[in-house]
Design an enzyme around this catalytic site. Sequence first.
Site, mmCIF file in Angstrom:
data_model
loop_
_atom_site.group_PDB
_atom_site.id
_atom_site.type_symbol
_atom_site.label_atom_id
_atom_site.label_comp_id
_atom_site.label_asym_id
_atom_site.label_seq_id
_atom_site.Cartn_x
_atom_site.Cartn_y
_atom_site.Cartn_z
ATOM 1 N N ARG A 228 33.641 24.325 -39.068
ATOM 2 C CA ARG A 228 33.892 23.682 -40.351
ATOM 3 C C ARG A 228 34.216 24.749 -41.395
ATOM 4 O O ARG A 228 33.731 25.881 -41.328
ATOM 5 C CB ARG A 228 32.665 22.871 -40.806
ATOM 6 C CG ARG A 228 32.322 21.728 -39.880
ATOM 7 C CD ARG A 228 33.354 20.600 -39.942
ATOM 8 N NE ARG A 228 33.058 19.543 -38.994
ATOM 9 C CZ ARG A 228 33.576 19.460 -37.777
ATOM 10 N NH1 ARG A 228 34.415 20.391 -37.349
ATOM 11 N NH2 ARG A 228 33.260 18.467 -36.964
ATOM 12 N N HIS A 276 44.274 23.121 -39.242
ATOM 13 C CA HIS A 276 43.270 22.172 -38.737
ATOM 14 C C HIS A 276 43.854 21.331 -37.600
ATOM 15 O O HIS A 276 43.884 20.091 -37.663
ATOM 16 C CB HIS A 276 42.764 21.280 -39.858
ATOM 17 C CG HIS A 276 41.406 20.697 -39.572
ATOM 18 N ND1 HIS A 276 40.496 20.409 -40.569
ATOM 19 C CD2 HIS A 276 40.795 20.348 -38.402
ATOM 20 C CE1 HIS A 276 39.394 19.907 -40.027
ATOM 21 N NE2 HIS A 276 39.544 19.858 -38.719
#
Length: 313
Positions: A228, A276
Amino acid sequence: MTVLAVSAEGPAAWENWRKAFSEVAPDLTIVSWFDPAFDPEKADYALVWDPAPGEMAKMRGMRAILCSGAGVNQLVHREDFPRDVMLVRMGGEQTAALMGDYVLWAIISLMRDARTWAMQQEQKVWRRNLEYNSCMDRQIGILGFGNLGAAIARRLVKAGFSVAAWCRRPRQDEDIRLFCGEEAKAEFLEETDILVNLLPSTPQTRDIINADLLSCLKPGAQLINVGRGDHVVEADLLAALESWQIAGAVLDVFREEPLPKQSAFWTHPRVIVTPHVAAEAACKIQAAYIANAIQEIEAGKTPELTYRPEWGY
């Protein structure tokens, strides 16, 4: 009739979801969350990513909420999150395979200094900056040994790497050397040449990749972050890169996404940035996973990747 309301990725993604579910779960009734005629009280399940403010409060009467991503911190910290409703994270074999492919690519890119080759190509420079590192020369450390962490660790072992992993709770594994608990973290880091972060986002893991942690790694170690964005203290990582404590990094997740244009990571000569994309499975594969999770819930079972508040993921 079981009804799934699809909100994930917004109204533009609806047609892709509709086609995917029609192929893999034709008996499941799906409706668009954004259809003006849609009534949330008539839906049994919702498929979401990051709904608009207030929308999750309309899901309080549902059997479960299913997330289109492996992480759910963008949901569970909202004021409108219905905490008494089951929440299931995205998973499946393709997700693990994609993550394994990405991590293997990232490790080899760091070992062979692929970032330099890419910059030389842009400048039409022919310079044979040879890198002789191989899988025999690098100790890989996996930070986080959940479903994905375990799958990636075994994939890397099969590729010939020496792999260890760190996890918070005591456990054992026949194939992977595990370091468990805070007291074992320093020893784990000291042995690591390339650190792969796969931790979930919890209050305990935010800012975990900071100056203190980076200083425990071998000088010249490298970092891959597919966990993350809020795990990394970006200023600390940049400082570690500047001092060569960290020789290079591959970063797929960031505190702010899209990554701001002014970020130093974009142009850093020893950082590879990806948007991502490490483990985003195809829509049809995701739909099959969601349909299977709904079948489990309907049968009175709890899907393996159900969110556990006591763990934070």
